[in-house]
Design an enzyme around this catalytic site. Sequence first.
Site, mmCIF file in Angstrom:
data_model
loop_
_atom_site.group_PDB
_atom_site.id
_atom_site.type_symbol
_atom_site.label_atom_id
_atom_site.label_comp_id
_atom_site.label_asym_id
_atom_site.label_seq_id
_atom_site.Cartn_x
_atom_site.Cartn_y
_atom_site.Cartn_z
ATOM 1 N N GLU A 363 62.151 26.128 68.481
ATOM 2 C CA GLU A 363 62.167 24.587 68.197
ATOM 3 C C GLU A 363 62.787 23.593 69.589
ATOM 4 O O GLU A 363 62.192 23.467 70.712
ATOM 5 C CB GLU A 363 62.234 24.082 67.048
ATOM 6 C CG GLU A 363 61.292 24.542 65.902
ATOM 7 C CD GLU A 363 61.004 23.776 64.891
ATOM 8 O OE1 GLU A 363 60.637 22.327 64.926
ATOM 9 O OE2 GLU A 363 61.490 24.068 63.683
ATOM 10 N N GLU A 635 70.876 23.405 58.131
ATOM 11 C CA GLU A 635 69.555 22.786 58.010
ATOM 12 C C GLU A 635 69.483 22.873 56.347
ATOM 13 O O GLU A 635 68.934 21.645 55.933
ATOM 14 C CB GLU A 635 68.476 23.471 58.503
ATOM 15 C CG GLU A 635 66.903 22.785 58.372
ATOM 16 C CD GLU A 635 66.012 23.750 59.183
ATOM 17 O OE1 GLU A 635 66.448 24.872 59.470
ATOM 18 O OE2 GLU A 635 64.988 23.104 59.553
HETATM 19 C C1 BGC Z 1 62.599 20.782 62.238
HETATM 20 C C2 BGC Z 1 63.343 19.420 61.533
HETATM 21 C C3 BGC Z 1 62.376 18.599 61.577
HETATM 22 C C4 BGC Z 1 61.086 18.851 60.862
HETATM 23 C C5 BGC Z 1 60.021 18.036 60.732
HETATM 24 C C6 BGC Z 1 61.500 21.187 61.640
HETATM 25 O O1 BGC Z 1 61.144 22.483 61.728
HETATM 26 O O2 BGC Z 1 63.706 21.706 62.416
HETATM 27 O O3 BGC Z 1 64.415 19.148 61.517
HETATM 28 O O4 BGC Z 1 62.592 17.250 61.541
HETATM 29 O O5 BGC Z 1 60.532 20.300 61.350
HETATM 30 O O6 BGC Z 1 58.663 18.891 60.475
#
Ligand code: BGC
Length: 760
Positions: A363, A635
């Site tokens: 990401e 997270e």
């Molecule tokens: C990210 C997040 C993000 C979220 C929203 C995730 O995969 O790592 O931090 O805000 O997706 O869909």
Amino acid sequence: MRQWQAQFIAHPQPCAEGDPAPYFRKVFEVGPGLRRAVLYVTALGLVEPYVNGSRVGDEVLSPGWTSYRERLMVSDYEVTSLLQPGANALGAIVGEGWAVGALTWSKANHQYADRPALFMQLELEYEDQRTEQVVTRPTSAPAKASDWTVGFGGVRANGLYDGETFDARLEPAGWATPGFSGQDWGPVIGYDWPAESLRLASVPPIRRIEELPVKSVTISPTGYPILYFGQNIAGWVHLRMTRPKPGQDVIIRHAEALKPDGSLERETNRTAEATDRYIAAGNESEEWEPRFTFHGFRYVEVEGWRGNPAPEDFRAVVVHSDMDRHGWFESSHPLLDQLHSNTVWSMRDNFVGIPTDCPQRDERLGWTGDLNAFIPTATYLYDVEAVVSSWLADLMIEQGKHGNMPRSAPLVDPRPSQPTALWGDAIVNVPWSLYQEYGDIELLRRCWPAMRSFVDEVAGLLDERGLWRTGFQYGDWCDPDAPPREPGQGKTDRYLMAQAFYSRTTAQMARIAALLGETELASRYAGLDRRVRQAFRDEYVQERGVVRGETSTGYALAICFGLLEPGQVDYAGKRLKGIMAGRGYTISSGFAGTPFVADALTLTGHLDGAYRMLLQTECPSFLYPVTMGATTIWERWDAILPDGSLHRTGMTSLNHYALGAVCDWVHRVVGGLSSAEPGWARILVAPQPGGGLTWAQTSHVTPLGLASVRWEISQGGMTLQVIVPEGATAEVRLPLHPEGLVTVQGPGEHEWTYPVAATD
Ligand code: BGC
């Protein structure tokens, strides 16, 4: 705008996955009497420029990531001392980077261009006022010796997620010097790209910021050595080899954690291979580090090393946007200090060009919601004005292009976006937070049309009662009670959350409109805010102050966003405290609620509850990861389970700053330093000791200079030391003062000592 003479140039073939990076070069003459030479450089991809064999500048991963088609940053370097009269050479290696390489979980490449392309303009000024330019141009037909040419070298496959392979045997010696023959190098073509996108870089570049030594070496069950660097970072490993065998193939795999059996836990990288490879030439001594990738890691496994690796042959290189540090905090509580350090590190690791969600997996995107939750903490810790303003410019570009507020910027996620709370309203709260810190009203003015477009779009979605009850919402993302694989299914009603955030947004809009002199709009947004707030009360709040669903997030938002009648606040505070006490002060909120729970408890007279939550170590809590050895913010609260295994959800980055947003409360309430007016000309000093802490100190570089607060309780006495910068005044509320003394102080150093009653 500067007139550019250069054109983008590229290899004639598009680049496929795994292709080597193109090397570009050109020989040119410099006449006598050179006064000054400036090199302007950018690329579609990542560029490493050279003059006469010397690396130019110290930027890495340049030109960073922006919405390239509209804003592509050009770096400028003074290179006079690198040039000589006579023959000189310009060179550059261009990697795939964000423009060409694979991005997102779908690993889609060619997001902006189908091959790396280079742009260089060297401007020479002579003593006699003569000027010359040496610029990237397609090879002429028939080709001339002085034309640009392209070849290949040691940099083979290179991708931000998967890593870089360098074959030292293939690196042509002296390729960026004038004497290089370059017989097998070929012509370059022009690559079409809008010149209007080019602008001189206005953001701090990404740099190698520091190096960390190896802390320990273990052997993995695979038999390979694992090096431990002690800190989860964004960056790469620099290695040194003595007398390697020619062709010796060293493979470095990166991971944030180890499995309980001592092998690398690579699942937090998802599909990112995060593997670098160095193939040695066989010289007496060789050193290498990658150029066109970065990884989020704390451990590396090294395959292909001969003998035991000596720790001094490896260094972890910390890489991020080179911003100035602006905020510090320390206390008598070592775990709290580690939480603060983890927050600082997650911020550093996630400000690699743009503010991202995480540095390790597939990401690393500029997610709006993450920054929206974290922005007050970010502005305290670092000078983020340039980086975040640049990101906002891209966010607005993407909004303009796509007709709605994207979830991340620069936008590469092909899924259509819908207006959402916390993610969408970042366009209002992020500039608002920058304004609070830096006091620059021009940023609000620039963002105003984008803010209006988002807020007006949501206004059109409200039902006849003023409720926002349609469309997709992320909700209280990563609520620990959400089903593990569905982080968006938190227990707080997603529309309650959306309504609460929309009310905060409309209230901010009314204030911004007034600041911008838009009187009519100010009263229109104030009216909208009243309507939205009333709708919240009617739908979600019962008479005494019960917030529907009875969740900590629901109460925290209702209290902090002023959504309750004055007579309901006390009761709501008691209920919030009751919920937290009922869970033993573990956490029950996600990205949306967590930044506000401690404030809501404090505002309603339950400071003790806020401290108990802050200092809880049972999972899920702020300090649980700290007790599990975390060096960054996770997270998920339970990303690593108490038995040391990883939560198998795919949402287990160990380096996401969002939940570190509690540090904003730590700075303001534990440390006791906050601004009472945009730009910090009025400061509030109001530490609220608790939690058994005996001292805390915090300092912050405000736009006016350094401000700091230190308090210490010893032998029943309080010492408070305050520094107020020139040009500011501070309202000082003396903590635990027997008469509740409040005083106003001007610039300078101030100190008070007085007896206090003991704290819990
Ligand atoms: C990210 C997040 C993000 C979220 C929203 C995730 O995969 O790592 O931090 O805000 O997706 O869909």
